[in-house]
Design a protein around this motif. Sequence first.
Motif, PDB file in Angstrom:
ATOM      1  N   ARG A 130     -13.002  41.901  35.918  1.00 40.42           N
ATOM      2  CA  ARG A 130     -12.906  41.111  34.697  1.00 40.42           C
ATOM      3  C   ARG A 130     -12.446  41.983  33.522  1.00 40.42           C
ATOM      4  NH1 ARG A 130     -18.539  39.362  35.149  1.00 40.42           N
ATOM      5  NH2 ARG A 130     -18.613  39.905  32.951  1.00 40.42           N
ATOM      6  N   VAL A 131     -11.811  41.333  32.540  1.00 39.20           N
ATOM      7  CA  VAL A 131     -11.353  42.037  31.338  1.00 39.20           C
ATOM      8  C   VAL A 131     -11.981  41.397  30.104  1.00 39.20           C
ATOM      9  CG1 VAL A 131      -9.188  42.881  32.339  1.00 39.20           C
ATOM     10  CG2 VAL A 131      -9.237  40.644  31.240  1.00 39.20           C
ATOM     11  N   SER A 132     -12.271  42.196  29.092  1.00 38.95           N
ATOM     12  CA  SER A 132     -12.969  41.738  27.890  1.00 38.95           C
ATOM     13  C   SER A 132     -12.299  40.567  27.175  1.00 38.95           C
ATOM     14  CB  SER A 132     -13.154  42.908  26.919  1.00 38.95           C
ATOM     15  OG  SER A 132     -14.066  43.830  27.425  1.00 38.95           O
ATOM     16  N   PRO A 133     -10.967  40.586  26.974  1.00 34.36           N
ATOM     17  CA  PRO A 133     -10.364  39.459  26.241  1.00 34.36           C
ATOM     18  C   PRO A 133     -10.587  38.106  26.914  1.00 34.36           C
ATOM     19  CG  PRO A 133      -8.822  41.294  26.343  1.00 34.36           C
ATOM     20  CD  PRO A 133      -9.966  41.636  27.248  1.00 34.36           C
ATOM     21  N   VAL A 134     -10.541  38.066  28.245  1.00 34.09           N
ATOM     22  CA  VAL A 134     -10.770  36.789  28.939  1.00 34.09           C
ATOM     23  C   VAL A 134     -12.245  36.399  28.831  1.00 34.09           C
ATOM     24  CG1 VAL A 134     -10.626  35.545  31.134  1.00 34.09           C
ATOM     25  CG2 VAL A 134      -8.814  37.147  30.484  1.00 34.09           C
ATOM     26  N   GLY A 170     -16.848  36.133  38.709  1.00 32.13           N
ATOM     27  CA  GLY A 170     -17.223  37.107  39.717  1.00 32.13           C
ATOM     28  C   GLY A 170     -18.055  38.215  39.106  1.00 32.13           C
ATOM     29  N   VAL A 171     -18.918  38.830  39.915  1.00 34.95           N
ATOM     30  CA  VAL A 171     -19.649  40.015  39.468  1.00 34.95           C
ATOM     31  C   VAL A 171     -18.608  41.085  39.150  1.00 34.95           C
ATOM     32  CG1 VAL A 171     -21.212  41.861  40.196  1.00 34.95           C
ATOM     33  CG2 VAL A 171     -21.738  39.478  40.752  1.00 34.95           C
ATOM     34  N   ASN A 172     -18.714  41.676  38.005  1.00 39.37           N
ATOM     35  CA  ASN A 172     -17.712  42.626  37.527  1.00 39.37           C
ATOM     36  C   ASN A 172     -17.766  43.927  38.327  1.00 39.37           C
ATOM     37  OD1 ASN A 172     -15.846  43.975  35.991  1.00 39.37           O
ATOM     38  ND2 ASN A 172     -16.802  43.488  34.040  1.00 39.37           N
ATOM     39  N   ASP A 173     -16.609  44.397  38.805  1.00 37.61           N
ATOM     40  CA  ASP A 173     -16.581  45.660  39.552  1.00 37.61           C
ATOM     41  C   ASP A 173     -16.417  46.876  38.638  1.00 37.61           C
ATOM     42  OD1 ASP A 173     -13.899  45.660  38.831  1.00 37.61           O
ATOM     43  OD2 ASP A 173     -13.156  45.302  40.854  1.00 37.61           O
ATOM     44  N   LEU A 174     -16.370  46.653  37.336  1.00 32.36           N
ATOM     45  CA  LEU A 174     -16.342  47.703  36.303  1.00 32.36           C
ATOM     46  C   LEU A 174     -15.062  48.549  36.315  1.00 32.36           C
ATOM     47  CD1 LEU A 174     -20.065  48.852  36.593  1.00 32.36           C
ATOM     48  CD2 LEU A 174     -19.093  47.136  35.054  1.00 32.36           C
ATOM     49  N   LYS A 175     -13.981  48.043  36.896  1.00 33.28           N
ATOM     50  CA  LYS A 175     -12.718  48.780  36.874  1.00 33.28           C
ATOM     51  C   LYS A 175     -12.010  48.651  35.534  1.00 33.28           C
ATOM     52  CE  LYS A 175     -11.857  48.597  41.819  1.00 33.28           C
ATOM     53  NZ  LYS A 175     -11.036  48.038  42.897  1.00 33.28           N
ATOM     54  N   CYS A 176     -12.325  47.596  34.783  1.00 36.37           N
ATOM     55  CA  CYS A 176     -11.598  47.325  33.533  1.00 36.37           C
ATOM     56  C   CYS A 176     -12.477  47.339  32.289  1.00 36.37           C
ATOM     57  CB  CYS A 176     -10.879  45.984  33.639  1.00 36.37           C
ATOM     58  SG  CYS A 176      -9.628  45.943  34.934  1.00 36.37           S
ATOM     59  N   MET A 177     -13.752  47.660  32.419  1.00 42.90           N
ATOM     60  CA  MET A 177     -14.613  47.755  31.240  1.00 42.90           C
ATOM     61  C   MET A 177     -15.861  48.580  31.562  1.00 42.90           C
ATOM     62  SD  MET A 177     -16.474  43.995  30.778  1.00 42.90           S
ATOM     63  CE  MET A 177     -15.038  42.964  30.966  1.00 42.90           C
ATOM     64  N   VAL A 199     -19.930  49.725  31.612  1.00 40.98           N
ATOM     65  CA  VAL A 199     -21.160  49.063  32.064  1.00 40.98           C
ATOM     66  C   VAL A 199     -21.796  48.285  30.925  1.00 40.98           C
ATOM     67  CG1 VAL A 199     -23.504  49.451  32.928  1.00 40.98           C
ATOM     68  CG2 VAL A 199     -21.601  50.744  33.892  1.00 40.98           C
ATOM     69  N   SER A 200     -21.884  48.901  29.744  1.00 42.53           N
ATOM     70  CA  SER A 200     -22.540  48.233  28.617  1.00 42.53           C
ATOM     71  C   SER A 200     -21.774  46.989  28.183  1.00 42.53           C
ATOM     72  CB  SER A 200     -22.727  49.192  27.439  1.00 42.53           C
ATOM     73  OG  SER A 200     -21.471  49.675  26.998  1.00 42.53           O
ATOM     74  N   ARG A 201     -20.456  47.070  28.168  1.00 44.89           N
ATOM     75  CA  ARG A 201     -19.649  45.893  27.802  1.00 44.89           C
ATOM     76  C   ARG A 201     -19.796  44.802  28.857  1.00 44.89           C
ATOM     77  NH1 ARG A 201     -18.189  42.337  24.366  1.00 44.89           N
ATOM     78  NH2 ARG A 201     -16.132  41.453  24.706  1.00 44.89           N
ATOM     79  N   SER A 202     -19.840  45.193  30.118  1.00 43.49           N
ATOM     80  CA  SER A 202     -19.998  44.216  31.186  1.00 43.49           C
ATOM     81  C   SER A 202     -21.364  43.524  31.093  1.00 43.49           C
ATOM     82  CB  SER A 202     -19.844  44.882  32.550  1.00 43.49           C
ATOM     83  OG  SER A 202     -19.989  43.937  33.575  1.00 43.49           O
ATOM     84  N   GLN A 203     -22.402  44.293  30.796  1.00 42.16           N
ATOM     85  CA  GLN A 203     -23.734  43.693  30.653  1.00 42.16           C
ATOM     86  C   GLN A 203     -23.746  42.665  29.529  1.00 42.16           C
ATOM     87  OE1 GLN A 203     -26.052  47.278  30.193  1.00 42.16           O
ATOM     88  NE2 GLN A 203     -26.533  47.383  32.393  1.00 42.16           N
ATOM     89  N   GLU A 204     -23.004  42.963  28.470  1.00 40.64           N
ATOM     90  CA  GLU A 204     -22.905  42.020  27.349  1.00 40.64           C
ATOM     91  C   GLU A 204     -22.141  40.761  27.757  1.00 40.64           C
ATOM     92  OE1 GLU A 204     -20.709  41.699  22.996  1.00 40.64           O
ATOM     93  OE2 GLU A 204     -20.961  43.663  23.933  1.00 40.64           O
TER      94      GLU A 204
END
Length: 198
Positions: free
Chosen positions: A10-14, A29-36, A38-43
């Motif tokens: 996943r990407v932040s703008p979407v 989908g559960v984020n695989d953290l390739k594009c953001m 951990v803290s941003r993904s948790q948010e």
Amino acid sequence: DVVVYPISSRVSPVDWLVSKIPCGEKIAGVNDLKCMSVSRSQETDTFYSQLIPFAPAQPRFEFYSHQDFFSAWLNAKPPKSPMWFAKENWPLIPDVMQHPYIALFPGAGQPYREWPADRYGMVARHIVQEYGLSVWIVGSKADQKAATTICRVAQSSSVQSLCGKYELPEVAGLVQNAVCVLANDSAPMHLAALQGVP
């Protein structure tokens, strides 16, 4: 009524856009953290009502990743889809297929996703010198400039451009019969994965 974002990277703008859509159910989908981070993904995880774990262990054709996502979400296994075009009907290009070759795709549609053409040229030269393989540069007319640079840097008659010469079925045939495919993260990579070409 439902927002579905079936992507593991996943990407932040979407995610931000999803947060602004007023609806009751938001699924990703559960984020695989390739594009953001951990803290941003948790948010951004909090923007969704349901997260589907489906990330594959290895890269593969995008269609099958989406199939896994929807199977997990809907608790149903859809039938395996036939390939979009029968392999035996993919056109062959005899002039290209006389010797073992690598199909090189320098384009990606967006400049930030493209590796520099001069570096592809160095790799192409190495492939010819070390492995004795031909290198066919494949792409659209828009990739012709990159192909010219690759040929200039490679300095070999075994590196030639086919950019803009063939339509998708012929390109599929080129990919199917290649020793391997060298490409950016773009459609040819997925086409190679679909056919099991390294």
